[in-house]
Structures are given as C-alpha cells and as structure tokens.
Enzyme design. Structure first.
Site, PDB file in Angstrom:
ATOM      1  N   SER A 115      -4.444  64.102  81.110  1.00  0.00           N
ATOM      2  CA  SER A 115      -3.343  64.974  81.528  1.00  0.00           C
ATOM      3  C   SER A 115      -2.420  65.327  80.377  1.00  0.00           C
ATOM      4  O   SER A 115      -1.556  66.192  80.529  1.00  0.00           O
ATOM      5  CB  SER A 115      -2.530  64.298  82.645  1.00  0.00           C
ATOM      6  OG  SER A 115      -2.028  63.052  82.193  1.00  0.00           O
ATOM      7  N   GLU A 117      -6.889  72.825  85.077  1.00  0.00           N
ATOM      8  CA  GLU A 117      -6.654  73.354  83.733  1.00  0.00           C
ATOM      9  C   GLU A 117      -7.901  73.084  82.886  1.00  0.00           C
ATOM     10  O   GLU A 117      -8.346  71.938  82.789  1.00  0.00           O
ATOM     11  CB  GLU A 117      -5.444  72.680  83.085  1.00  0.00           C
ATOM     12  CG  GLU A 117      -4.109  73.084  83.677  1.00  0.00           C
ATOM     13  CD  GLU A 117      -2.929  72.386  83.012  1.00  0.00           C
ATOM     14  OE1 GLU A 117      -2.010  73.074  82.569  1.00  0.00           O
ATOM     15  OE2 GLU A 117      -2.945  71.140  82.941  1.00  0.00           O
ATOM     16  N   MET A 171      -8.282  59.016  90.377  1.00  0.00           N
ATOM     17  CA  MET A 171      -8.732  60.340  89.933  1.00  0.00           C
ATOM     18  C   MET A 171     -10.258  60.427  89.893  1.00  0.00           C
ATOM     19  O   MET A 171     -10.841  61.423  90.341  1.00  0.00           O
ATOM     20  CB  MET A 171      -8.149  60.671  88.563  1.00  0.00           C
ATOM     21  CG  MET A 171      -6.670  61.005  88.590  1.00  0.00           C
ATOM     22  SD  MET A 171      -6.238  62.341  89.740  1.00  0.00           S
ATOM     23  CE  MET A 171      -7.127  63.732  89.043  1.00  0.00           C
ATOM     24  N   HIS A 194      -8.694  69.232  83.541  1.00  0.00           N
ATOM     25  CA  HIS A 194      -7.560  68.499  84.102  1.00  0.00           C
ATOM     26  C   HIS A 194      -7.389  68.822  85.585  1.00  0.00           C
ATOM     27  O   HIS A 194      -6.795  69.818  85.969  1.00  0.00           O
ATOM     28  CB  HIS A 194      -6.275  68.840  83.332  1.00  0.00           C
ATOM     29  CG  HIS A 194      -5.066  68.120  83.842  1.00  0.00           C
ATOM     30  ND1 HIS A 194      -3.802  68.640  83.770  1.00  0.00           N
ATOM     31  CD2 HIS A 194      -4.947  66.901  84.443  1.00  0.00           C
ATOM     32  CE1 HIS A 194      -2.952  67.793  84.312  1.00  0.00           C
ATOM     33  NE2 HIS A 194      -3.619  66.738  84.736  1.00  0.00           N
ATOM     34  N   ASN A 224       2.131  70.144  82.707  1.00  0.00           N
ATOM     35  CA  ASN A 224       2.968  69.012  82.309  1.00  0.00           C
ATOM     36  C   ASN A 224       3.944  69.390  81.203  1.00  0.00           C
ATOM     37  O   ASN A 224       5.061  68.861  81.136  1.00  0.00           O
ATOM     38  CB  ASN A 224       2.095  67.835  81.860  1.00  0.00           C
ATOM     39  CG  ASN A 224       1.487  67.095  83.037  1.00  0.00           C
ATOM     40  OD1 ASN A 224       2.008  67.152  84.147  1.00  0.00           O
ATOM     41  ND2 ASN A 224       0.376  66.419  82.823  1.00  0.00           N
ATOM     42  N   THR A 259      -8.457  55.408  81.956  1.00  0.00           N
ATOM     43  CA  THR A 259      -7.028  55.239  81.673  1.00  0.00           C
ATOM     44  C   THR A 259      -6.600  56.114  80.497  1.00  0.00           C
ATOM     45  O   THR A 259      -7.373  56.363  79.577  1.00  0.00           O
ATOM     46  CB  THR A 259      -6.751  53.756  81.345  1.00  0.00           C
ATOM     47  OG1 THR A 259      -7.291  52.957  82.399  1.00  0.00           O
ATOM     48  CG2 THR A 259      -5.265  53.486  81.230  1.00  0.00           C
ATOM     49  N   GLU A 260      -5.333  56.557  80.524  1.00  0.00           N
ATOM     50  CA  GLU A 260      -4.803  57.428  79.462  1.00  0.00           C
ATOM     51  C   GLU A 260      -4.552  56.625  78.185  1.00  0.00           C
ATOM     52  O   GLU A 260      -3.407  56.304  77.845  1.00  0.00           O
ATOM     53  CB  GLU A 260      -3.516  58.110  79.933  1.00  0.00           C
ATOM     54  CG  GLU A 260      -3.722  59.164  80.996  1.00  0.00           C
ATOM     55  CD  GLU A 260      -4.334  60.443  80.440  1.00  0.00           C
ATOM     56  OE1 GLU A 260      -3.602  61.367  80.116  1.00  0.00           O
ATOM     57  OE2 GLU A 260      -5.581  60.504  80.321  1.00  0.00           O
ATOM     58  N   ASP A 286     -18.621  52.964  86.450  1.00  0.00           N
ATOM     59  CA  ASP A 286     -17.484  52.139  86.038  1.00  0.00           C
ATOM     60  C   ASP A 286     -18.047  50.777  85.653  1.00  0.00           C
ATOM     61  O   ASP A 286     -19.004  50.304  86.293  1.00  0.00           O
ATOM     62  CB  ASP A 286     -16.460  52.004  87.172  1.00  0.00           C
ATOM     63  CG  ASP A 286     -15.081  51.598  86.668  1.00  0.00           C
ATOM     64  OD1 ASP A 286     -14.136  52.398  86.829  1.00  0.00           O
ATOM     65  OD2 ASP A 286     -14.941  50.486  86.106  1.00  0.00           O
TER      66      ASP A 286
END
Length: 524
Positions: A269, A302, A164, A290, A340, A241-242, A183
């Site tokens: 998300s 979004e 992403m 998003h 979602n 990461t989520e 990163d």
C-alpha cells in the site's frame, strides 16, 4: 410502480434506485411471470389469449390509499432519505415529491411533473459530476491499455493468507480464476480458508451467490504451505506484511519458482515497487496491484508501474483487474501511490486538530456533512492506528517538506490503543459502547470542513502536477472509489476547480502561514 406495488414499496425502490433480480421482482409484484428466453414468444401468445392477470394490492398498498396515509408515508421516506444522505443529494427528495404529486394526477400531467423535475436536476453541478463519473468509470472498466498485448490469466497464486491475501484469493476464485494460496504457516492458511468460507457463506445468506457458486469457488481454491513450482500461474500476487526486506526475500524466491513470463505483483500500500523490482533479474515483469480492504466490497485497484514495467505487463494487469470486475487506475510508482498519498495529509491534519482541542466527534461530523462516508478519526480507528502510523512514517520520510509525523499516534500505539481492533482508539468500540452526543458549533464545523477539504484538494493537485496518473482526472476517480470522496462533488480536483484556483491559493497561503511547519497547505 405505485399502482403495481403500493406507495410504500414503490417509494423504497424509487429513492434507493435498487435493482431487483427477476425472482425478487416477482415477489415484490413488479412481474407476474418469469419465463426462459427460449419460451418467451410462445408464452406471450398464450397469455394474450388468456387475458391480463388480475392484480391485487398488498395490505400495505391498500392502507396507503387511505386519507392522510400517503403524506405520512412520504414524510417517513423523506426522513429516512435525509438521515442517510444529510440532504446532500437532491434527486431522492425530488423523487418523493414527484411520486406524491404524479400518482394522483392524470397521466399527461404526471408525465409533465416528472419531465420538469428531471430538467431541473439535469442542470445541477451534482448531475454533471455524476454523469462524468459514470463515463470515467465505464472507460476505466472496459478500455484496454493502449499499448502492449494483454495475456489471459486463468491461474494465479496469492502469497500470504492474512486478511488481504485471503480476501484477494477469495475474489479471484469467485471470478473464475484458479488460485493457489501460499503461506509458510499452516495456521495462517487455516485462518485464511476460514475467512473465505465466512465470506462465501455470507454471500449465500444475502442471496448474492448460490450454494452451487459457493462450491465452485471453493473448488478453484488450493492452499499450500510448501515451496511448490509456480510455472502454471500467469500471475502471482504477494500480500505479505509491509516489510521491504521480507518482500525482497519473497520475490527472489518467487522468481526462482515461476515461469519466465509470469507477472509478479505486490499488494503493498505504500512501499516502493521500483526498489522491489530492481532486486530481480527481470524487473520489467514486476508491478503493483493495490487492492483495498475489504476486497469484496472495494471496487478500486491501483495498478502501480515502475520505469521498468513493460507495456505487455501493464496491459495484462489492466485486463486482469477488469476481468475481476474491479476498476483499475494506473499510477506511476511514488510513495503512497495516489489514494494513500492524498489521504494521509488529511488524516494527519485531523489528528493535529484533535490535539489542538477540537473533539473527535466535531472533526468527524464536519466531514460527514461534507459528504464523506466516515469521518477521518473514525476512519483511522477502522484502519488501525498502527497501520496508519506505519504508512505515515513512510510518507513523512518521502515528503519531509510538507508532512510531519504524529507523536500522538505513536503514543496511542505504544499504549495499545490501536483503534477498533483493540477496542479503543480515538473512540471506544464494542457492542455495549454508546456513541456520545456532542453539540457542535456551526462555525467550528465549517472551519474544520474547509480546512480538511482544501488539504485533500491540494495534495490531489500535487499528484496531478507530478503526473502520477494519465489523465489527471483519474485521481478524482481513484479518490471516489478508494475513499468514498463525495461522488456528487466530482472528486478533489473537480472541487478545487469549482472553488477557483486563485481563491484556493489565497486560502492555502493563509493556512500555511498560520500552521506549524512542516504542513501540507503550501499551494501545489
């Protein structure tokens, strides 16, 4: 165009509605010359003096004039259209019929044939939905946020060089924004840059961009693994990461390194943007952006607002997304946002139907016949079952009254069946895997299709009742652009209106009573 190109090439352009660049139009035979704007008038006078250029049909065009050839070509085009659209769109089939009849008729009769076809199609519900969709998208693409002042964005940072992060950085740079991609892992940065190189090379190969545009895009990209100051960036997009704890740590670090007016955005998300914002000194500048995967193909973004987000920040985010050529839909922060949130009950119910013994192919075929671009179980394989299980757990925790976790998904993930990326999920994947042919029962297809379509519509109605978007119809736009919900149906809320509120309520009540609790069939 039949007279200019010959029937095969003309039909191909007509039924697809494909737009051609000037050079492609000249190669196809639609244009004789390409002239710079400043030389246009002089060139026209020169050509008038010389007379019209002589035209010669291509070999395939001349063959199409032979007896019987026209009907064979038309039948082949119709077959291709039906394969692609499943007959759900009337216009391409009607266009073939009109072309066949009008191309051998005198001009006045040909125009009459075309006029009658357009009038017939204009009266269909599908045309109404598609026109409505066009204007809603135009408004979302161009209308500024009604309050606040939008600040221009020329410099941005993207934190995270995964799929992403790299996708977002590539898109921003390709749209003229100078991007710093960060990163902590140099390996991740290298993979991210490779991914972007691959996207750009593919663009050149498809002639979507030139080599000069590729070079310019790369010139606007910088990769960095150290904690450099971020005071020149107007917006920073986190794409890590989520994991809420990780995101809070990243945002605390970003807030310390950026300017006081920098917009801090997260690409999460499903996680709470409000919870993230409330850990920072200035929560009013935190917002969700998003993007959908793959970023270079998915048109929707979004924009997630919290109770703290300022109108200036919303206005800036909206203008920024529009500048990127994406369609923004502003959503009030809520678990799963809109896409979602509406999609997950549908996917979970598809898994439950699979557990009940209905083949994956039948479940997917039902929704392909409904008009979805991909069936729910194949979509889960594409998303990754581990990702879907994670989003599912987030939404189950938020809505335990009508969502239940899937034990099957958890079992599949624990055994390494993650979908396409691992080679196996609900389907086996790979170059040598042949798709299984399954004979479907018509009544079972209808049962599955209506059940899943009702779920999509009912959850969309819940989102509308909770006022997650303004106006509520933005939910339809988000679902069409974010999931491929059939545009000709107008979106799940439009579908629900056509079904009728009382009819839908009765059907949902029956399904709620006959489905194990908790379930998402209780009418919104």
């Amino acid at each position: 165009s039949d007279l200019l190109l010959g029937l095969p090439a003309a039909l191909q352009l007509i039924v697809t509605g494909k737009l051609l660049k000037p050079s492609a139009a000249k190669r196809a035979g639609l244009a004789d010359f390409i002239v710079p704007r400043e030389r246009f008038e002089d060139f026209v006078h020169h050509r008038i003096a010389l007379g019209a250029p002589k035209r010669r049909l291509s070999l395939t065009g001349r063959i199409s004039l032979l007896p019987g050839a026209r009907h064979f070509i038309a039948s082949q085009v119709k077959k291709a259209v039906l394969t692609k659209t499943r007959g759900l769109y009337q216009a391409p089939l009607r266009a073939v019929e009109v072309t066949m009849r009008a191309s051998v008729a005198p001009l006045p009769k040909a125009m009459e044939i075309e006029r009658h076809a357009i009038q017939d199609l204009a009266l269909t519900p599908a045309t109404g939905h598609l026109i409505d969709l066009f204007f809603r998208k135009e408004e979302a693409d161009k209308k500024p946020w009604p309050r606040g002042v939008a600040l221009p964005v020329h410099h941005a940072a993207v934190v995270g060089a995964g799929v992403m992060g790299a996708g977002i950085a590539h898109w921003l740079a390709s749209r003229g924004v100078r991007v710093l991609m960060q990163d902590i892992s140099t390996d991740a940065l290298a993979r991210g840059m490779d991914r972007m190189h691959g996207l750009l090379k593919e663009g050149v190969k498809r002639r979507a961009i030139s080599r000069v545009q590729m070079r310019d895009t790369l010139d606007r990209l910088t990769a960095e693994h150290t904690r450099v100051p971020l005071t020149h960036e107007q917006i920073i997009i986190e794409a890590a990461t989520e994991d809420m704890a990780l995101k809070k740590k990243i945002f605390a670090d970003l807030a310390a390194r950026c300017g006081p007016d920098t917009v801090l955005a997260t690409n999460t998300s499903a996680l709470s943007v409000t919870e993230l914002a409330e850990t920072l000194p200035h929560p009013e500048r935190v917002i969700g952006l998003h993007f959908f995967n793959p970023v270079h193909r998915m048109p929707l973004v979004e924009i997630i607002t919290t109770p703290h987000t300022s109108d200036d920040v919303i206005a800036t985010a909206t203008a920024f997304v529009q500048k990127l050529g994406k369609t923004p839909v502003v959503v009030r922060d809520s678990p799963g946002f809109v896409v979602n949130r509406v999609l997950m009950p549908y996917l979970m119910e598809a898994v439950r139907l699979y557990e009940s013994g209905i083949p994956a192919e039948t479940i997917d075929e039902a929704m392909l016949e409904f008009g979805m671009p991909m069936g729910p179980l194949r979509l889960l394989d594409e998303i990754g079952l581990d990702v879907a299980a994670h989003v599912g757990r987030t939404l189950v925790a938020a809505f335990p009254d009508h969502l239940a976790a899937s034990d099957l998904l958890d079992r599949m993930v624990s055994t390494g069946r993650l979908g396409k990326k691992s080679g196996e999920g609900f389907y086996k994947h790979g170059a040598r895997v042949k798709r299984k042919t399954v004979k479907h029962d018509a009544s079972e297809l209808e049962h599955v299709q209506h059940r899943l379509a009702l779920l999509l519509a009912n959850e969309a109605a819940r989102c509308a009742r909770e006022k997650l978007t303004q106006p509520p119809e933005s939910i339809d736009l988000a679902m069409i652009l974010g999931t491929g919900y059939p545009p000709f149906l107008g979106g799940p809320l439009a579908w629900l209106r056509e079904l009728g509120a009382e009819n839908a309520k009765l059907e949902l009540q029956m399904l709620a009573a006959t489905t194990p609790q908790p379930n998402a069939f209780e009418p919104a």
